[in-house]
Design a protein around this motif. Sequence first.
Motif, mmCIF file in Angstrom:
data_model
loop_
_atom_site.group_PDB
_atom_site.id
_atom_site.type_symbol
_atom_site.label_atom_id
_atom_site.label_comp_id
_atom_site.label_asym_id
_atom_site.label_seq_id
_atom_site.Cartn_x
_atom_site.Cartn_y
_atom_site.Cartn_z
ATOM 1 N N SER A 24 0.822 -1.211 0.000
ATOM 2 C CA SER A 24 0.000 0.000 0.000
ATOM 3 C C SER A 24 0.855 1.259 0.000
ATOM 4 C CB SER A 24 -0.933 -0.005 1.214
ATOM 5 O OG SER A 24 -0.193 -0.030 2.419
ATOM 6 N N SER A 25 2.062 1.169 0.561
ATOM 7 C CA SER A 25 2.950 2.333 0.558
ATOM 8 C C SER A 25 3.353 2.706 -0.864
ATOM 9 C CB SER A 25 4.202 2.049 1.398
ATOM 10 O OG SER A 25 4.845 0.862 0.962
ATOM 11 N N ALA A 26 3.417 1.698 -1.773
ATOM 12 C CA ALA A 26 3.755 1.971 -3.172
ATOM 13 C C ALA A 26 2.584 2.628 -3.896
ATOM 14 C CB ALA A 26 4.160 0.683 -3.878
ATOM 15 N N THR A 27 1.366 2.165 -3.604
ATOM 16 C CA THR A 27 0.198 2.783 -4.249
ATOM 17 C C THR A 27 -0.022 4.202 -3.742
ATOM 18 O OG1 THR A 27 -1.298 1.834 -2.584
ATOM 19 C CG2 THR A 27 -0.915 0.542 -4.577
ATOM 20 N N ASP A 28 0.300 4.447 -2.472
ATOM 21 C CA ASP A 28 0.161 5.795 -1.919
ATOM 22 C C ASP A 28 1.164 6.761 -2.551
ATOM 23 O OD1 ASP A 28 -1.825 4.880 -0.258
ATOM 24 O OD2 ASP A 28 -0.514 4.641 1.489
ATOM 25 N N ALA A 29 2.341 6.246 -2.901
ATOM 26 C CA ALA A 29 3.416 7.113 -3.382
ATOM 27 C C ALA A 29 3.398 7.316 -4.889
ATOM 28 C CB ALA A 29 4.770 6.540 -2.963
ATOM 29 N N ASN A 30 2.874 6.345 -5.632
ATOM 30 C CA ASN A 30 2.984 6.374 -7.091
ATOM 31 C C ASN A 30 1.607 6.159 -7.711
ATOM 32 O OD1 ASN A 30 3.381 5.257 -9.847
ATOM 33 N ND2 ASN A 30 5.566 5.420 -9.352
ATOM 34 N N GLY A 31 1.104 7.172 -8.425
ATOM 35 C CA GLY A 31 -0.231 7.099 -9.008
ATOM 36 C C GLY A 31 -0.378 6.002 -10.040
ATOM 37 N N ALA A 32 0.668 5.762 -10.827
ATOM 38 C CA ALA A 32 0.610 4.711 -11.842
ATOM 39 C C ALA A 32 0.491 3.340 -11.189
ATOM 40 C CB ALA A 32 1.859 4.769 -12.723
ATOM 41 N N VAL A 33 1.164 3.157 -10.069
ATOM 42 C CA VAL A 33 1.061 1.897 -9.332
ATOM 43 C C VAL A 33 -0.334 1.739 -8.746
ATOM 44 C CG1 VAL A 33 1.929 0.591 -7.349
ATOM 45 C CG2 VAL A 33 3.526 1.833 -8.812
ATOM 46 N N ALA A 34 -0.902 2.836 -8.254
ATOM 47 C CA ALA A 34 -2.249 2.795 -7.681
ATOM 48 C C ALA A 34 -3.269 2.366 -8.733
ATOM 49 C CB ALA A 34 -2.608 4.161 -7.108
ATOM 50 N N GLU A 35 -3.156 2.911 -9.941
ATOM 51 C CA GLU A 35 -4.073 2.534 -11.022
ATOM 52 C C GLU A 35 -3.913 1.060 -11.384
ATOM 53 O OE1 GLU A 35 -3.475 5.100 -14.322
ATOM 54 O OE2 GLU A 35 -3.987 6.940 -13.223
ATOM 55 N N LEU A 36 -2.673 0.593 -11.414
ATOM 56 C CA LEU A 36 -2.398 -0.802 -11.751
ATOM 57 C C LEU A 36 -2.993 -1.740 -10.706
ATOM 58 C CD1 LEU A 36 -0.894 -2.955 -13.458
ATOM 59 C CD2 LEU A 36 1.097 -2.545 -11.997
ATOM 60 N N ALA A 37 -2.777 -1.427 -9.426
ATOM 61 C CA ALA A 37 -3.276 -2.282 -8.352
ATOM 62 C C ALA A 37 -4.799 -2.296 -8.322
ATOM 63 C CB ALA A 37 -2.716 -1.806 -7.014
ATOM 64 N N GLU A 38 -5.410 -1.164 -8.637
ATOM 65 C CA GLU A 38 -6.872 -1.099 -8.663
ATOM 66 C C GLU A 38 -7.433 -1.976 -9.779
ATOM 67 O OE1 GLU A 38 -10.485 2.223 -8.969
ATOM 68 O OE2 GLU A 38 -8.382 2.854 -8.928
ATOM 69 N N ALA A 39 -6.725 -2.028 -10.901
ATOM 70 C CA ALA A 39 -7.196 -2.809 -12.048
ATOM 71 C C ALA A 39 -6.859 -4.290 -11.933
ATOM 72 C CB ALA A 39 -6.601 -2.246 -13.334
ATOM 73 N N GLU A 40 -5.677 -4.608 -11.382
ATOM 74 C CA GLU A 40 -5.190 -5.989 -11.403
ATOM 75 C C GLU A 40 -5.153 -6.662 -10.029
ATOM 76 O OE1 GLU A 40 -4.548 -7.556 -14.136
ATOM 77 O OE2 GLU A 40 -4.615 -5.871 -15.540
ATOM 78 N N GLY A 41 -5.267 -5.868 -8.957
ATOM 79 C CA GLY A 41 -5.144 -6.437 -7.622
ATOM 80 C C GLY A 41 -3.739 -6.252 -7.074
ATOM 81 N N LYS A 42 -3.527 -6.646 -5.811
ATOM 82 C CA LYS A 42 -2.241 -6.407 -5.157
ATOM 83 C C LYS A 42 -1.176 -7.428 -5.540
ATOM 84 C CE LYS A 42 -1.677 -7.322 -0.806
ATOM 85 N NZ LYS A 42 -1.787 -7.350 0.673
ATOM 86 N N PHE A 43 -1.585 -8.575 -6.123
ATOM 87 C CA PHE A 43 -0.619 -9.577 -6.571
ATOM 88 C C PHE A 43 -0.548 -9.572 -8.096
ATOM 89 C CE2 PHE A 43 -1.712 -11.116 -2.342
ATOM 90 C CZ PHE A 43 -0.462 -11.434 -1.822
#
Length: 246
Positions: A24-43
């Motif tokens: 979650s610290s990566a999604t909080d820091a990087n918007g592109a990572v947040a979009e990826l995790a929202e679309a694909e999940g945390k794994f």
Amino acid sequence: MNRDGTNSHCSGSTEEPFVVEVKSSATDANGAVAELAEAEGKFLDYPSRQEAETHVAQLNKKGEVRVALQKVAQQDTTAADVYLIPQPERNVQTPVDSEADTWVFGVGANQYGAIGEALIKNPGNSPPALKNFIEQDLDQPEEELHISMVQNAAHSQYHDGRGRPRYKSWLPDCVLEVEKGYPGELLRKYWCEIKTGSSSFERNQTELMQQKASEPGITVLKIRVRLDDLPEQYSVRFQEVSPDTS
């Protein structure tokens, strides 16, 4: 997840995927990572680590804060091979990711220097690098030399051309006395300043070291320690300081 963004399970590969857990610290820091995790999940599944690293490089071009892959500790309970976390920026006082089962801290400059200093000064009166240097410098066999580490070495004060003290001082990292036999004739004293990695010697230190090297029976050493190959090995470079001739 393949390099082109398609899921690796759809590629027909029969090999085990390389799994990245997005923290979650990566999604909080990087918007592109947040979009990826929202679309694909945390794994996220990749065909290989190389594919994962390539995708991380793409995310770093899009996001605000750099992210990086971090090895999963053996005792961590996760199906992932690595974590995706914000790029560590010397998290010396707080962990890189407080949600992880195993906390990771950055190594501060003083801590890093202390590691190099410990390798040079230990064990006791027989530190390997210093012992070998002294044997070569004095051209004496090991069995004839007694090396002792001086405890609580005094500061070396700076004096001007007339011998008047100035408000500068240098406390060496270690001082060694070398005798021929024990107890025996004092052959030489070695005053040592130890630096680890790319840290620099201060100008004031160099002036004081040159002055100390002018005293009879004393050798002053600048010692550079490299830790790139730990825990298997470390490298050491010795430089003898020339006496002050001014």
